[in-house]
Design a protein around this motif. Structure first.
Motif, PDB file in Angstrom:
ATOM      1  N   ASN A  73      45.938  34.337  30.232  1.00 19.53           N
ATOM      2  CA  ASN A  73      44.764  35.207  30.081  1.00 19.53           C
ATOM      3  C   ASN A  73      44.914  36.014  28.781  1.00 19.53           C
ATOM      4  O   ASN A  73      45.833  35.781  27.994  1.00 19.53           O
ATOM      5  CB  ASN A  73      44.595  36.109  31.310  1.00 19.53           C
ATOM      6  CG  ASN A  73      45.762  37.080  31.486  1.00 19.53           C
ATOM      7  OD1 ASN A  73      46.576  37.259  30.603  1.00 19.53           O
ATOM      8  ND2 ASN A  73      45.822  37.703  32.643  1.00 19.53           N
ATOM      9  N   GLY A  74      44.024  36.960  28.593  1.00 25.71           N
ATOM     10  CA  GLY A  74      44.023  37.719  27.340  1.00 25.71           C
ATOM     11  C   GLY A  74      45.308  38.497  27.099  1.00 25.71           C
ATOM     12  O   GLY A  74      45.730  38.667  25.952  1.00 25.71           O
ATOM     13  N   HIS A  75      45.913  38.979  28.165  1.00 25.56           N
ATOM     14  CA  HIS A  75      47.161  39.738  27.990  1.00 25.56           C
ATOM     15  C   HIS A  75      48.228  38.909  27.269  1.00 25.56           C
ATOM     16  O   HIS A  75      48.984  39.433  26.464  1.00 25.56           O
ATOM     17  CB  HIS A  75      47.699  40.218  29.344  1.00 25.56           C
ATOM     18  CG  HIS A  75      47.051  41.483  29.826  1.00 25.56           C
ATOM     19  ND1 HIS A  75      45.764  41.512  30.308  1.00 25.56           N
ATOM     20  CD2 HIS A  75      47.512  42.759  29.881  1.00 25.56           C
ATOM     21  CE1 HIS A  75      45.462  42.761  30.648  1.00 25.56           C
ATOM     22  NE2 HIS A  75      46.502  43.534  30.408  1.00 25.56           N
ATOM     23  N   PHE A 100      41.339  49.829  27.511  1.00 19.80           N
ATOM     24  CA  PHE A 100      41.908  48.624  26.900  1.00 19.80           C
ATOM     25  C   PHE A 100      42.681  48.948  25.625  1.00 19.80           C
ATOM     26  O   PHE A 100      43.724  48.344  25.359  1.00 19.80           O
ATOM     27  CB  PHE A 100      40.827  47.556  26.679  1.00 19.80           C
ATOM     28  CG  PHE A 100      40.421  46.914  27.976  1.00 19.80           C
ATOM     29  CD1 PHE A 100      41.182  45.903  28.546  1.00 19.80           C
ATOM     30  CD2 PHE A 100      39.306  47.352  28.671  1.00 19.80           C
ATOM     31  CE1 PHE A 100      40.843  45.337  29.769  1.00 19.80           C
ATOM     32  CE2 PHE A 100      38.953  46.795  29.893  1.00 19.80           C
ATOM     33  CZ  PHE A 100      39.725  45.778  30.443  1.00 19.80           C
ATOM     34  N   VAL A 149      39.983  47.606  19.463  1.00 21.28           N
ATOM     35  CA  VAL A 149      39.311  46.783  20.469  1.00 21.28           C
ATOM     36  C   VAL A 149      37.836  46.700  20.057  1.00 21.28           C
ATOM     37  O   VAL A 149      37.148  47.721  20.026  1.00 21.28           O
ATOM     38  CB  VAL A 149      39.464  47.404  21.877  1.00 21.28           C
ATOM     39  CG1 VAL A 149      38.679  46.609  22.907  1.00 21.28           C
ATOM     40  CG2 VAL A 149      40.946  47.480  22.256  1.00 21.28           C
ATOM     41  N   ASN A 151      35.140  45.524  21.383  1.00 20.14           N
ATOM     42  CA  ASN A 151      34.232  46.004  22.426  1.00 20.14           C
ATOM     43  C   ASN A 151      35.081  46.601  23.547  1.00 20.14           C
ATOM     44  O   ASN A 151      35.732  45.866  24.273  1.00 20.14           O
ATOM     45  CB  ASN A 151      33.412  44.827  22.951  1.00 20.14           C
ATOM     46  CG  ASN A 151      32.381  45.247  23.979  1.00 20.14           C
ATOM     47  OD1 ASN A 151      31.421  45.922  23.654  1.00 20.14           O
ATOM     48  ND2 ASN A 151      32.605  44.869  25.223  1.00 20.14           N
ATOM     49  N   THR A 153      35.684  47.451  26.780  1.00 18.41           N
ATOM     50  CA  THR A 153      35.040  47.026  28.026  1.00 18.41           C
ATOM     51  C   THR A 153      35.039  48.136  29.081  1.00 18.41           C
ATOM     52  O   THR A 153      34.259  48.098  30.023  1.00 18.41           O
ATOM     53  CB  THR A 153      35.777  45.788  28.571  1.00 18.41           C
ATOM     54  OG1 THR A 153      36.132  44.955  27.471  1.00 18.41           O
ATOM     55  CG2 THR A 153      34.905  44.994  29.511  1.00 18.41           C
ATOM     56  N   ASP A 180      40.910  43.006  19.059  1.00 14.74           N
ATOM     57  CA  ASP A 180      40.721  42.401  20.378  1.00 14.74           C
ATOM     58  C   ASP A 180      39.236  42.083  20.514  1.00 14.74           C
ATOM     59  O   ASP A 180      38.402  42.991  20.526  1.00 14.74           O
ATOM     60  CB  ASP A 180      41.181  43.419  21.433  1.00 14.74           C
ATOM     61  CG  ASP A 180      40.804  43.026  22.855  1.00 14.74           C
ATOM     62  OD1 ASP A 180      39.916  42.172  23.043  1.00 14.74           O
ATOM     63  OD2 ASP A 180      41.385  43.594  23.794  1.00 14.74           O
ATOM     64  N   ILE A 182      38.033  40.173  23.030  1.00 18.45           N
ATOM     65  CA  ILE A 182      37.953  39.477  24.318  1.00 18.45           C
ATOM     66  C   ILE A 182      36.577  39.610  24.982  1.00 18.45           C
ATOM     67  O   ILE A 182      36.058  38.647  25.530  1.00 18.45           O
ATOM     68  CB  ILE A 182      39.100  39.934  25.252  1.00 18.45           C
ATOM     69  CG1 ILE A 182      40.443  39.485  24.643  1.00 18.45           C
ATOM     70  CG2 ILE A 182      38.935  39.368  26.662  1.00 18.45           C
ATOM     71  CD1 ILE A 182      41.669  39.934  25.405  1.00 18.45           C
ATOM     72  N   SER A 183      35.981  40.798  24.924  1.00 17.50           N
ATOM     73  CA  SER A 183      34.685  40.945  25.606  1.00 17.50           C
ATOM     74  C   SER A 183      33.509  40.997  24.629  1.00 17.50           C
ATOM     75  O   SER A 183      32.418  41.423  24.988  1.00 17.50           O
ATOM     76  CB  SER A 183      34.690  42.185  26.491  1.00 17.50           C
ATOM     77  OG  SER A 183      34.864  43.346  25.710  1.00 17.50           O
ATOM     78  N   SER A 203      39.568  35.318  24.560  1.00 20.84           N
ATOM     79  CA  SER A 203      39.929  34.768  25.861  1.00 20.84           C
ATOM     80  C   SER A 203      38.743  34.000  26.435  1.00 20.84           C
ATOM     81  O   SER A 203      37.608  34.200  26.032  1.00 20.84           O
ATOM     82  CB  SER A 203      40.352  35.919  26.778  1.00 20.84           C
ATOM     83  OG  SER A 203      41.125  35.430  27.835  1.00 20.84           O
ATOM     84  N   GLN A 205      37.322  33.723  29.543  1.00 18.79           N
ATOM     85  CA  GLN A 205      36.547  34.011  30.754  1.00 18.79           C
ATOM     86  C   GLN A 205      35.459  35.054  30.605  1.00 18.79           C
ATOM     87  O   GLN A 205      34.930  35.532  31.579  1.00 18.79           O
ATOM     88  CB  GLN A 205      37.493  34.410  31.878  1.00 18.79           C
ATOM     89  CG  GLN A 205      38.015  35.850  31.857  1.00 18.79           C
ATOM     90  CD  GLN A 205      39.164  36.085  30.906  1.00 18.79           C
ATOM     91  OE1 GLN A 205      39.395  35.302  30.001  1.00 18.79           O
ATOM     92  NE2 GLN A 205      39.883  37.182  31.072  1.00 18.79           N
ATOM     93  N   LYS A 206      35.110  35.399  29.364  1.00 16.98           N
ATOM     94  CA  LYS A 206      34.035  36.390  29.216  1.00 16.98           C
ATOM     95  C   LYS A 206      32.845  35.708  28.540  1.00 16.98           C
ATOM     96  O   LYS A 206      32.256  34.826  29.123  1.00 16.98           O
ATOM     97  CB  LYS A 206      34.569  37.639  28.538  1.00 16.98           C
ATOM     98  CG  LYS A 206      35.637  38.254  29.459  1.00 16.98           C
ATOM     99  CD  LYS A 206      36.116  39.630  29.124  1.00 16.98           C
ATOM    100  CE  LYS A 206      37.226  39.992  30.120  1.00 16.98           C
ATOM    101  NZ  LYS A 206      37.829  41.285  29.889  1.00 16.98           N
TER     102      LYS A 206
HETATM  103  C1  LIG Z   1      39.204  41.644  29.764  1.00 16.72           C
HETATM  104  C2  LIG Z   1      39.784  42.295  28.587  1.00 16.72           C
HETATM  105  C3  LIG Z   1      41.146  42.212  28.290  1.00 16.72           C
HETATM  106  C4  LIG Z   1      42.132  41.584  29.206  1.00 16.72           C
HETATM  107  O1  LIG Z   1      41.971  40.222  29.268  1.00 16.72           O
HETATM  108  P1  LIG Z   1      42.711  39.425  30.441  1.00 16.72           P
HETATM  109  O2  LIG Z   1      42.248  38.033  30.236  1.00 16.72           O
HETATM  110  O3  LIG Z   1      42.226  40.045  31.702  1.00 16.72           O
HETATM  111  O4  LIG Z   1      44.151  39.602  30.253  1.00 16.72           O
HETATM  112  C5  LIG Z   1      41.592  42.791  27.127  1.00 16.72           C
HETATM  113  N1  LIG Z   1      40.747  43.417  26.298  1.00 16.72           N
HETATM  114  C6  LIG Z   1      39.442  43.530  26.546  1.00 16.72           C
HETATM  115  C7  LIG Z   1      38.570  44.240  25.579  1.00 16.72           C
HETATM  116  C8  LIG Z   1      38.919  42.979  27.705  1.00 16.72           C
HETATM  117  O5  LIG Z   1      37.611  43.107  27.959  1.00 16.72           O
END
Ligand SMILES: *Cc1c(COP(=O)(O)O)cnc(C)c1O
Length: 414
Positions: A73-75, A100, A149, A151, A153, A180, A182-183, A203, A205-206
């Motif tokens: 996952n993102g971590h 985050f 970051v 966005n 989240t 980051d 991710i979102s 990542s 899943q978003k």
């Molecule tokens: C969801 C998220 C993460 C964590 O991602 P995981 O896949 O849950 O580890 C990190 N940073 C942001 C901005 C996120 O929205």
């Protein structure tokens, strides 16, 4: 005419409306693309898929530089971005935005990096100009990386990454820029090369509409070169072995099915066109914000959140993000009146109406809820969620001005 009128819907009927800001709805065609027999991950036909997906993911990041995937996952990619480029004791500057940003900084600390937080109110973010000012003071260029970051989240605040790079350039500072995404990735604008980003973490899943378990790091030439001398202990996430075979070698078995799913998701994004994807997210986010503002009757409490501490009292429902130029197009965090338990409202939305909403994270627990509006979504889904939120507000006694759904309709038809 029904003789069985009941106001208690059953949770077992209909589809769950999933409005968390991650993971997100997975299109059926993406699920189907993964429904296939096992093949050898060294098979030429899969190598072709991997090569194609690699190129197409780079186009989403808008980079012609490097990209590596991790089966995590993102971590996991958070760690993979930091551990490959820096050495214990290196100083990093984290632009504070909320849960985050704090957690990524904490991971950096655990890897042996020294973290300085550039403080910002969680409702507003770090004021523009503050980064440039701080970097100008760092005349010895001790700061090796600026972490942000894109966005946040947890609060629904989006950072202007191009402006952040401009502040770094104006200060003439050589720190790397780590983002980051991710979102935000594939939901609103991100430009790795143009904005001079050195490391971007994404990542699956978003906004990428995939199942959880695949993440990636965009890597600039400069960051790749720095990885040769980086001293943080690493093995699984180590680029030195991953970059020896093109387009990338996994430590162990490549998660083949994830790439078939990602290829389908990329196809969906490409068919709509990234600019249209961004415009759709903007439109839907505007509708959500219009509803929230209406529910709160335009309340502006002036409360602040510094260091995760609230000061002041929330009188009425309010957008958590208080800077209208930084509101996120993928998640809206909503503050609930002081003393009201936002989680009780969420529980009613889920138990009675099968609507899943995000919780307030960290110090926002019970004080806020979050509406995720990213990925595979359209107007009927968002309107359904907004109307159902209003229903659950009535049900849970969450004070609001009724008519938020009308406000969303007006926003969408404007
Ligand atoms: C969801 C998220 C993460 C964590 O991602 P995981 O896949 O849950 O580890 C990190 N940073 C942001 C901005 C996120 O929205």
């Amino acid at each position: 005419m029904s003789t069985h009128k009941s106001n208690t819907p059953s949770r077992a009927t209909g589809r769950q409306f999933f409005f968390n800001p991650g993971p997100t709805h997975i299109p059926d065609s993406v699920l189907r693309a993964m429904h296939r027999p096992t093949i050898d991950f060294m098979a030429p036909e899969f190598k072709e898929v991997l090569t194609r997906v690699h190129e197409r993911t780079k186009r989403v990041l808008k980079t012609e530089q490097h990209l590596l995937y991790y089966g995590t996952n993102g971590h996991g990619a958070w760690e993979g971005s930091l551990a490959n480029v820096f050495s214990p004791g290196d100083k990093m500057l984290m632009i504070e935005s909320g849960h985050f940003s704090i957690n990524w900084a904490q991971m950096a600390r655990e890897l042996g990096l020294e973290i300085e937080v550039l403080p910002g109110d969680w409702r507003l973010g770090v004021p523009s100009g503050a980064l440039e000012e701080r970097l100008r003071q760092d005349t010895g260029h001790d700061i090796k990386g600026v972490m942000v970051v894109h966005n946040e989240t947890a609060t629904g605040l989006a950072h202007p990454i191009g402006d952040i790079r401009a502040e770094m350039n104006a200060a003439g500072h050589l720190a790397m820029l780590l983002v980051d995404t991710i979102s935000s990735l594939a939901s609103f604008d991100f430009r790795f090369d143009e904005w001079g980003v050195d490391l971007a973490v994404g990542s699956s899943q978003k906004g990428m509409m995939m199942i959880t378990g695949l993440s990636f790091v965009g890597i600039s030439e400069r960051a790749l070169a720095a990885s040769k001398d980086a001293k943080i202990t690493r093995s699984f996430v180590d680029w030195r072995q991953m970059t020896t075979v093109e387009p990338q070698r996994f430590p162990g078995t490549t998660p083949v099915h994830l790439f078939y799913g990602l290829e389908e998701a990329l196809g969906i994004l490409e068919a709509e066109g990234l600019d249209n994807v961004f415009a759709r997210h903007g439109r839907l986010a505007d509708a959500v914000r219009a509803a929230v503002k209406h529910w709160g009757g335009g309340a502006r409490s002036g409360i602040q959140i510094n260091n995760g501490e609230f000061s002041g009292t929330v009188e009425a429902i309010e957008l958590l993000c208080a800077d209208s130029t930084r509101t996120s197009d993928t998640v809206t965090a909503v503050m609930t009146p002081t003393g009201f338990d936002a989680n009780e409202f969420r529980r009613i939305a889920l138990d009675r109406y099968n609507l899943s909403l995000g919780q307030g994270l960290g110090p926002l627990a019970g004080k806020a809820f979050r509406i995720g509006h990213l990925g595979d979504l359209n107007e009927p889904m968002v309107l359904g969620a907004i109307a159902t939120i209003e229903l659950a507000m009535r049900e849970s006694g969450l004070a609001h001005k009724s008519g938020g759904t009308e406000a969303a309709l007006a926003s969408l038809s404007a």
